[in-house]
Each structure stands twice: as structure tokens, then as C-alpha cells.
Design an enzyme around this catalytic site. Structure first.
Site, PDB file in Angstrom:
ATOM      1  N   VAL A 204       0.828  -1.210   0.000  1.00 20.19           N
ATOM      2  CA  VAL A 204       0.000   0.000   0.000  1.00 20.19           C
ATOM      3  C   VAL A 204       0.864   1.264   0.000  1.00 20.19           C
ATOM      4  CG1 VAL A 204      -1.691   1.317   1.319  1.00 20.19           C
ATOM      5  CG2 VAL A 204      -1.957  -1.157   1.081  1.00 20.19           C
TER       6      VAL A 204
ATOM      7  N   ARG B 298      10.262  -1.470   7.982  1.00 18.32           N
ATOM      8  CA  ARG B 298      10.753  -2.473   8.936  1.00 18.32           C
ATOM      9  C   ARG B 298      12.062  -3.074   8.440  1.00 18.32           C
ATOM     10  NH1 ARG B 298       5.010  -3.959   9.946  1.00 18.32           N
ATOM     11  NH2 ARG B 298       4.637  -3.358  12.091  1.00 18.32           N
TER      12      ARG B 298
ATOM     13  N   VAL C  85     -11.326   0.655   5.545  1.00 22.86           N
ATOM     14  CA  VAL C  85     -12.480  -0.221   5.291  1.00 22.86           C
ATOM     15  C   VAL C  85     -12.885  -0.107   3.825  1.00 22.86           C
ATOM     16  CG1 VAL C  85     -14.861  -0.784   5.932  1.00 22.86           C
ATOM     17  CG2 VAL C  85     -13.316   0.192   7.638  1.00 22.86           C
TER      18      VAL C  85
ATOM     19  N   GLY D 108     -11.287  -0.785   1.010  1.00 18.66           N
ATOM     20  CA  GLY D 108     -10.299  -0.421  -0.025  1.00 18.66           C
ATOM     21  C   GLY D 108     -10.641   0.916  -0.673  1.00 18.66           C
TER      22      GLY D 108
ATOM     23  N   LYS E 123     -13.084  -4.277  10.625  1.00 18.78           N
ATOM     24  CA  LYS E 123     -13.751  -3.300   9.754  1.00 18.78           C
ATOM     25  C   LYS E 123     -15.203  -3.096  10.187  1.00 18.78           C
ATOM     26  CE  LYS E 123     -10.747  -4.425   5.869  1.00 18.78           C
ATOM     27  NZ  LYS E 123     -10.532  -5.415   4.800  1.00 18.78           N
TER      28      LYS E 123
ATOM     29  N   GLY F 277      -5.998  -4.467  -2.209  1.00 20.67           N
ATOM     30  CA  GLY F 277      -4.975  -4.282  -3.246  1.00 20.67           C
ATOM     31  C   GLY F 277      -4.329  -2.915  -3.128  1.00 20.67           C
TER      32      GLY F 277
HETATM   33  N1  HSE Z   1      -6.436  -8.100   3.610  1.00 12.89           N
HETATM   34  C1  HSE Z   1      -7.445  -7.119   3.385  1.00 12.89           C
HETATM   35  C2  HSE Z   1      -8.529  -7.740   2.544  1.00 12.89           C
HETATM   36  C3  HSE Z   1      -6.870  -5.915   2.708  1.00 12.89           C
HETATM   37  O1  HSE Z   1      -8.289  -8.772   1.926  1.00 12.89           O
HETATM   38  O2  HSE Z   1      -9.644  -7.205   2.481  1.00 12.89           O
HETATM   39  C4  HSE Z   1      -7.788  -4.734   2.614  1.00 12.89           C
HETATM   40  O3  HSE Z   1      -8.148  -4.247   3.874  1.00 12.89           O
END
Ligand code: HSE
Length: 430
Positions: free
Chosen positions: A34, A65, A151, A153, A223, A320
Site C-alpha cells: 500500500v 521495517r 475499510v 479499499g 472493519k 490491493g
Molecule cells: N487483507 C485485506 C482484505 C486488505 O483482503 O480485504 C484490505 O483491507
């Protein structure tokens, strides 16, 4: 040392007067799927951000990191640090947190807000655990906390709940909140093996660092807690969520759905009942043609049901790098947004896109031969679909609007009272 995210000069030529450009210094925590995509997006959009919003984002510090890790974006040397204290000491206006998890994200969020800097975060675990505390801290410090990308994407669901839907008398929020498990379920429906489907979701950058959080429903539960906070004012960290994921028996669950005549989806739901807010994340068999059944791959969908606004559905890319980074950028621009200022008014271009059409005529024009000849003169081909209430209806081949317009004018002139609709449900050719 800091790096300007390449901001070429404002568009050359034209009569646009140069507007003042304000520089916003940014510290970015996390440069993986991201954060790395955000760096690329800022680079690509620099000219547009400058022209449209009068802003220039200047990256001043990047916390990672593992400095040796391969990244989606190239970072100017000297910006990168692994030291949280050094990162927090950078002189910036805005901190973007895309590092995930609670440690060191919680410290970063608290210190950024306490010192009056704006915080934009994609971190659902952080907001679910500390959202109200951080929001109060932001208010006290006279700054902002934004978390659209935490929340759904790229779907503007947080904004919708905060700005528009919050006071509509919400009775329930329900939807698909985890892209990875939805991607896996979509593939299972096509006969894939679970392990292959999950590995593919990971390779596409949808999954959490620990994908167990996706398939066990923990990510969706975080979420959901955030949505319930915005919809009902419940404290997210203590809201009980009945949670069952798609593991440990994803194949058997998918088979159960198919035997029951539907498809399997991992659905989060928070509903206001007489006893209070009840919340669950669990596998649900839905009809294949329903809103949730048609939500495929990494898409998310959220339905907000309310007393005064009926049912609002939001859907789109739920996971994504690119959609999540777009939502981060939207938050970074909050408060600065301006409506676009058109550079000039272009002449209306001819719409040459071809579509299929349903055309109906009435009265004396309902003779098939007459209608076919009139359409043919405009260069259109058509086949009879049927008659209803005295009208004759034909379906046409793919033609651009100017041709249809010509035909309709001819039919109008002949007193046929034509109607025309784009035919999106037309059977495929051939
Ligand atoms: N791992 C999360 C998903 C990423 O698959 O929805 C997006 O929040």
C-alpha cells in the site's frame, strides 16, 4: 533530506493563471504493497494535484521495517529509516500510516496527533482498537484523523457514513468486508483448491501479512467494528462480534452453499435491535444473482439500511495496493479539495461509440418492411423483437448515436412516435 514528489510545472500554454502552490510535508510509515503504491501514485499524480488542488506533497521521511526489502516504489536515498523516534522527529505536516498492525502504529498515531499533525491511516486494526481515543486526541490538538482506506479499499464507505449517512437513522450495515476471503471463495466456486486460491490472493497483494486474519474473519470483524462505531456510536474495541471465518473447512462450506442452491460469502453485519447492536462475521449462503452473490474476486460491497434513506449500496475494489492508495490520497487531499477548473470548453466531440438499441414505433408505422427500410436508410440493421400494445419493437445491431438520431428523426417525421433505448441486455453477436 527530503524529496519532492516530482511536480512538473503547471500545464504549459493556455490562459490559466498560475495559482499559489502550498507544500505539504509528509512522513510515510510503511512502504509495502500500500505505502509503495502510494509513493508511485503521488509521483504519477503530482502535476494533477498541483493543478487542481494547489498542493505539492513533499516526502520527508519513510519508516520501513526492513530496509533491504524489494519495494514497489523507488525511494530517494536518505529518506528511509527503521527508527520510529527518528521518523517521528521529522518536521512534517501530515503523517500517513500504512505499516499495519498495532506496534509501532499506535505510538506513531498517538504522537503524530498529540503534536498537532494530521494523520491518515489505512490501519483497520488500529482504528478498531483505538479509533475513538485517536479521534478525541485529534480534536484536542486541533487536527484531523482520516481512515477511508481502512475499510472497503477504494470504496468511499467511511466518508459516506461520516458525512452523509450517519444521521439517517441507520438500522443495519451489512456486507463483504474482506477482499482476500471473497477472492478465495470466488476461486473455490470455479473448482480451485483452497491453498492455490489463497496463495494467488497473497501474490496479488490482497492478503494481510498474516492471511489467517483474512480467512478467520478477524480483518472483517475489525472493519465491522469501525462501521458500527460510525453508524451507531458503539465503542469499537469492546463491541462483541460473533465471528466465524471460512476456515477450517472452506471446501465443505462452498459445497454446502452449492447444495443449498446459492453461493458462499463471508458477510459482516451490524444491526440495531431492541437489545442493542448485534454484530457478526460469518459464512452466509446468498443467491448467486443477489448484490452479495454478484460481488466477486477481491471486491467488497456494503449495504447501509436506514429509516430515512432506504438502502444505499456501495461496492468496488476492496483490497490491493492501487485502490487502497487511491483512498489514502483522497484522505491526504481532504480539506484541500477544489472542484476542477476547466482549462477551456472543448467543442462537443462526436460520440462514435457503437451500441445496440431497441426501437419501438406505433400507429401506421408498425409495418415491419417500412420500419426496416427507414432504419436501413440511416445505415442500421434490425430484427423484429415483438409487438406489445400496438407497438412494434425491433432490436438493432451495434450503431453509434448519430445514426440512431437520424433514423429517429425520419420516424418522427413520418408520425411513428418512435422510442429508443440502449440495449445493454442484448444477446452477444454470433
Ligand atoms: N487483507 C485485506 C482484505 C486488505 O483482503 O480485504 C484490505 O483491507
Amino acid at each position: 533530506m527530503s524529496a519532492t514528489l516530482h511536480a512538473p510545472e503547471a500545464p504549459a500554454g493556455g490562459s490559466r493563471t498560475r495559482r499559489e502552490v502550498r507544500t505539504v510535508r509528509v512522513a510515510l510509515a510503511g512502504c509495502g504493497t500500500v505505502g509503495g503504491e502510494l509513493v508511485r501514485l503521488l509521483d504519477r499524480s503530482a502535476a494533477a494535484i498541483r493543478a487542481r488542488h494547489g498542493l505539492r506533497f513533499e516526502l520527508a521521511s519513510v519508516l520501513v521495517r526492513d530496509p533491504a526489502r524489494e519495494r514497489p516504489a523507488k525511494l530517494p536515498p536518505g529518506l528511509v529509516t527503521t527508527d520510529v523516534a527518528e521518523f517521528l522527529a521529522a518536521d512534517v505536516d501530515l503523517v500517513v500510516e500504512a505499516i499495519g498492525g498495532l506496534d509501532p502504529a499506535t505510538r506513531i498515531a498517538r504522537e503524530a496527533l498529540a503534536s498537532g499533525r494530521r494523520l491518515v491511516t489505512a490501519n483497520k486494526a488500529l482504528v478498531a482498537a483505538h479509533g475513538p481515543e485517536l479521534a478525541a486526541l485529534a480534536r484536542r490538538s486541533g487536527t484531523r484523523l482520516d481512515f477511508e482506506s481502512a475499510v472497503g479499499g477504494g470504496i468511499p464507505v467511511i466518508r459516506s457514513l461520516r458525512d452523509s449517512l450517519g444521521l439517517t437513522g441507520i438500522s443495519a450495515v451489512r456486507g463483504i468486508l474482506n477482499g482476500t476471503s471473497n477472492y478465495v471463495l470466488t476461486r473455490l466456486g470455479e473448482g480451485w483448491r483452497y491453498a492455490d486460491a489463497l496463495a494467488d490472493a497473497q501474490a496479488r497483494g490482497f492478503a494481510e501479512a498474516d492471511p489467517e486474519r483474512d480467512v478467520s474473519g478477524q480483518d472483517a470483524a475489525d472493519k465491522l467494528r469501525i462501521l458500527a462505531w460510525l453508524a451507531f456510536g458503539t465503542e469499537p474495541s469492546t463491541l462483541p462480534v460473533r465471528r466465524r471465518g471460512i476456515v477450517p473447512h472452506p471446501d465443505r462450506l462452498a459445497r454446502a452453499a452449492s447444495v443449498a442452491g446459492g453461493v458462499l460469502r463471508l458477510v459482516g453485519e451490524a444491526a440495531l435491535t431492541d437489545e442493542g447492536v448485534v454484530a457478526s462475521v460469518e459464512p452466509v449462503v446468498v443467491a448467486a444473482g443477489s448484490d452479495l452473490g454478484r460481488t466477486r474476486d477481491e471486491e467488497n460491497a456494503v449495504v447501509v439500511a436506514s429509516r430515512w434513506n432506504g438502502s444505499v449500496r456501495l461496492s468496488g475494489p476492496g483490497a490491493g495496493g492501487s485502490p487502497t492508495a487511491s483512498a489514502l490520497l483522497g484522505d491526504m487531499l481532504r480539506g484541500a479539495q477544489r472542484l476542477p477548473r476547466p482549462a477551456s470548453t472543448p467543442a462537443a466531440p462526436t460520440d462514435r461509440r457503437a451500441h445496440r438499441w431497441v426501437i419501438g414505433v406505433s400507429g401506421r408505422c408498425t409495418d415491419e418492411g417500412f420500419l426496416a427500410r427507414t432504419l436501413a436508410r440511416a445505415g442500421m440493421v434490425a430484427a423484429t423483437l415483438g409487438r406489445a400494445d400496438g407497438d412494434l419493437f425491433v432490436g438493432t445491431g451495434a450503431h453509434p448515436w448519430p445514426r440512431v438520431d437520424l433514423a429517429l428523426r425520419a420516424l418522427e417525421a413520418s408520425g411513428c412516435s418512435p422510442v429508443a433505448a440502449r440495449w445493454e441486455s442484448a444477446p452477444a453477436d454470433g
